[in-house]
Write an enzyme that holds these catalytic residues in place. Structure first.
Site, mmCIF file in Angstrom:
data_model
loop_
_atom_site.group_PDB
_atom_site.id
_atom_site.type_symbol
_atom_site.label_atom_id
_atom_site.label_comp_id
_atom_site.label_asym_id
_atom_site.label_seq_id
_atom_site.Cartn_x
_atom_site.Cartn_y
_atom_site.Cartn_z
ATOM 1 N N HIS A 46 0.842 -1.188 0.000
ATOM 2 C CA HIS A 46 0.000 0.000 0.000
ATOM 3 C C HIS A 46 0.883 1.245 0.000
ATOM 4 O O HIS A 46 1.450 1.598 1.035
ATOM 5 C CB HIS A 46 -0.909 0.022 1.230
ATOM 6 C CG HIS A 46 -1.852 -1.141 1.271
ATOM 7 N ND1 HIS A 46 -1.678 -2.203 2.112
ATOM 8 C CD2 HIS A 46 -2.974 -1.413 0.557
ATOM 9 C CE1 HIS A 46 -2.659 -3.083 1.916
ATOM 10 N NE2 HIS A 46 -3.448 -2.631 0.981
ATOM 11 N N TYR A 102 -9.505 6.942 0.391
ATOM 12 C CA TYR A 102 -10.224 6.523 -0.815
ATOM 13 C C TYR A 102 -10.963 7.718 -1.403
ATOM 14 O O TYR A 102 -11.581 8.499 -0.682
ATOM 15 C CB TYR A 102 -11.197 5.401 -0.478
ATOM 16 C CG TYR A 102 -10.469 4.150 -0.025
ATOM 17 C CD1 TYR A 102 -9.526 3.553 -0.861
ATOM 18 C CD2 TYR A 102 -10.699 3.608 1.235
ATOM 19 C CE1 TYR A 102 -8.833 2.429 -0.448
ATOM 20 C CE2 TYR A 102 -10.009 2.478 1.652
ATOM 21 C CZ TYR A 102 -9.077 1.895 0.803
ATOM 22 O OH TYR A 102 -8.394 0.786 1.207
ATOM 23 N N HIS A 117 -12.669 2.363 -5.021
ATOM 24 C CA HIS A 117 -13.567 2.201 -3.875
ATOM 25 C C HIS A 117 -14.980 2.670 -4.205
ATOM 26 O O HIS A 117 -15.621 3.361 -3.412
ATOM 27 C CB HIS A 117 -13.011 2.935 -2.642
ATOM 28 C CG HIS A 117 -12.838 2.045 -1.446
ATOM 29 N ND1 HIS A 117 -13.768 1.953 -0.447
ATOM 30 C CD2 HIS A 117 -11.854 1.202 -1.106
ATOM 31 C CE1 HIS A 117 -13.353 1.092 0.464
ATOM 32 N NE2 HIS A 117 -12.188 0.619 0.088
ATOM 33 N N GLU A 175 -9.247 -1.205 -9.153
ATOM 34 C CA GLU A 175 -10.111 -2.001 -8.266
ATOM 35 C C GLU A 175 -11.436 -1.293 -7.978
ATOM 36 O O GLU A 175 -11.462 -0.076 -7.780
ATOM 37 C CB GLU A 175 -9.323 -2.195 -6.965
ATOM 38 C CG GLU A 175 -10.055 -2.878 -5.865
ATOM 39 C CD GLU A 175 -9.189 -2.927 -4.607
ATOM 40 O OE1 GLU A 175 -7.956 -2.729 -4.701
ATOM 41 O OE2 GLU A 175 -9.754 -3.151 -3.525
ATOM 42 N N ARG A 184 -11.961 -10.014 -6.301
ATOM 43 C CA ARG A 184 -11.382 -9.330 -5.140
ATOM 44 C C ARG A 184 -12.013 -9.725 -3.815
ATOM 45 O O ARG A 184 -11.862 -9.019 -2.818
ATOM 46 C CB ARG A 184 -11.610 -7.822 -5.306
ATOM 47 C CG ARG A 184 -10.604 -7.106 -6.117
ATOM 48 C CD ARG A 184 -9.281 -7.003 -5.436
ATOM 49 N NE ARG A 184 -9.264 -6.062 -4.309
ATOM 50 C CZ ARG A 184 -8.381 -6.111 -3.333
ATOM 51 N NH1 ARG A 184 -7.474 -7.047 -3.299
ATOM 52 N NH2 ARG A 184 -8.413 -5.216 -2.368
ATOM 53 N N GLU A 210 -3.340 -9.137 -1.269
ATOM 54 C CA GLU A 210 -3.153 -7.834 -0.617
ATOM 55 C C GLU A 210 -2.288 -7.988 0.635
ATOM 56 O O GLU A 210 -2.450 -8.935 1.399
ATOM 57 C CB GLU A 210 -4.518 -7.242 -0.253
ATOM 58 C CG GLU A 210 -4.426 -5.831 0.295
ATOM 59 C CD GLU A 210 -5.780 -5.133 0.398
ATOM 60 O OE1 GLU A 210 -6.816 -5.783 0.079
ATOM 61 O OE2 GLU A 210 -5.809 -3.952 0.777
HETATM 62 MG MG MG Z 1 -10.599 -2.250 -1.997
#
Ligand code: MG
Length: 437
Positions: free
Chosen positions: A158, A189, A243, A267, A314, A370
């Site tokens: 990240h 986000y 997001h 994503e 995901r 992740e």
């Molecule tokens: Mg996410």
């Protein structure tokens, strides 16, 4: 002796028959049937943001127990009650060996199904039974799932910062630390799309805080990634999480503009309610799409995978029902050329990280995992937790999931819902209306 001869004969005659089930049968041959004797709930908050509800499942075999996580930070007390009041009485006495049967019967136990609470509760018992089976066989769970297809699990880091320069510096730092994949967010986000509190055209009364503006976001984010490419180069694989903040037309425009910087994936470019638009996005851009962090129901992931409308699924393994369900989704992905990118939010826990790990180690459809790490006292509380080194996740390789819970340490941190006083999911636009978080 006869049994041994038969077993050896079977190896010679049909070596492909030596599958995980044979290994388990071999290891447990002659042992009595395995029953769930007792289940303990361990609810703990070892840090701000952690509202962890674990179970320890004890069997009629002395000393043999398994662990599972029913992690759902936002409704942690409801999960605890669902376990204690409803599901544990249903599970006690059942055959601990029949994982699939337990999954199916738990799935329909509350009649209405595929919700986040039912799913995490289901994942908890599923994890514990896989853990028990592995311990009994003397094998890590990934061996029971078919064995390793990779040597460790690649993670994405990240990265981020408050401006273009800080983001580029952060990406370079992660890349230098061995991470080939870096997700970049500029602030929280939606960052890059916010108008500062009190600025711009606002209604006369009401919301005056930080406001999301779609056009600003769609303009800023491609410029950010162009800057990162200019500064860091093309070797690093770049990811970004929208997001769900965008409308379908905004999502399409962003995906097209990001083509020039060659993303590894973008994503959740749309909320789950708008997944039908992936058909249009797929037809009009080559930017790879990852989707499904919020998915809890097969009707959400199945059409996207089966129609080849996304590149990465995901879901969070704990949020879809655990290892048993994740293996099936991974197999579906393999058939349609989609890859996995299991979600691993910062509030997730070491048991859920390990159930993803054991699946990741065994699936050809794996894409990326992740990154999530924990403070040192959590590693002490949960011996065997997976460790991250230079961009890869390594499990403990001991039998079962390879992790346990030190209840004495967990008891020092009683369960706490600190989300009650937080509210990161409420994002608003300039007129004060809610934007998807
Ligand atoms: Mg996410």
């Amino acid at each position: 002796m006869l049994k041994r001869r038969q077993f050896l004969h079977s190896l010679i005659a049909a070596p492909w028959l030596l599958r995980a089930s044979n290994l388990y049968a071999q290891a447990t041959n002659g042992l009595p049937g395995l029953r769930i004797k007792d289940i303990k709930v361990i609810a703990t908050s070892p840090r701000r943001g952690y509202s962890w509800v674990f179970i320890k499942v004890y069997t009629n075999e002395p000393g043999l127990h398994g662990v599972g996580s029913a992690n759902y930070r936002y409704l942690c007390w409801a999960v605890k009650a669902a376990l204690e009041k409803h599901m544990i009485p249903f599970w006690i006495g059942k055959d601990a060996d029949r994982i699939e049967d337990m999954w199916q019967s738990t799935h329909v136990r509350s009649y209405w199904r595929n919700g986040p609470i039912t799913n995490v509760v289901q994942a908890a018992i599923d994890s514990a039974l896989w853990d028990i089976k592995g311990k009994r066989a003397g094998l890590p769970v990934y061996e029971l799932l078919g064995g390793k297809v990779r040597d460790a699990v690649p993670l994405y880091a990240h990265g981020g910062g408050s401006d273009f320069e800080a983001c580029a510096t952060s990406v370079q730092k992660w890349f230098d630390n061995g991470f080939r994949h870096v997700r970049v967010q500029m602030g929280g986000y939606g960052g890059g799309g916010f108008i500062a509190p009190g600025m711009g055209s606002r209604p006369e009364t009401g919301f005056n805080g930080k406001a999301f503006d779609e056009e600003l976001y769609v303009k800023t984010i491609p410029e950010l990634f162009q800057h990162i490419r200019d500064q860091v180069g093309w070797e690093v694989k770049l990811l970004h999480d929208v997001h769900e903040h965008l409308t379908p037309s905004g999502a399409l425009e962003l995906a097209k503009r990001l083509e020039q910087v060659k993303m590894f994936f973008v994503e959740d470019i749309l909320p789950p309610e708008q997944i039908d638009y992936f058909k249009q996005i797929r037809a009009l851009t080559s930017t790879p799409m990852a989707m499904g962090e919020l998915f809890t129901h097969p009707h959400e992931w199945r059409p996207l995978i089966a129609n080849r409308l996304i590149d990465f699924i995901r879901c969070r393994v704990g949020m879809i029902g655990g290892i048993t369900q994740a293996k099936k989704i991974a197999a579906l992905c393999e058939q349609f050329g989609v890859r996995t990118a299991w979600q691993e939010g910062g509030e997730n826990d070491p048991i859920n990280q390990l159930i993803a790990y054991h699946v990741d180690m065994t699936i050809p459809s794996f894409g990326i995992q992740e990154e999530n790490d924990f403070p040192e006292h959590v590693y002490e509380m949960m011996p065997g937790a997976a460790r991250i080194r230079k961009g890869y996740l390594y499990g403990s390789d001991t039998p079962g999931l390879g992790i346990d819970i030190d209840e004495k340490i967990a008891a020092r941190f009683p369960l706490h819902d600190d989300y009650r006083n937080a509210d990161w999911t409420t994002v608003r636009g300039m007129d004060g209306s809610v934007v998807k978080p």
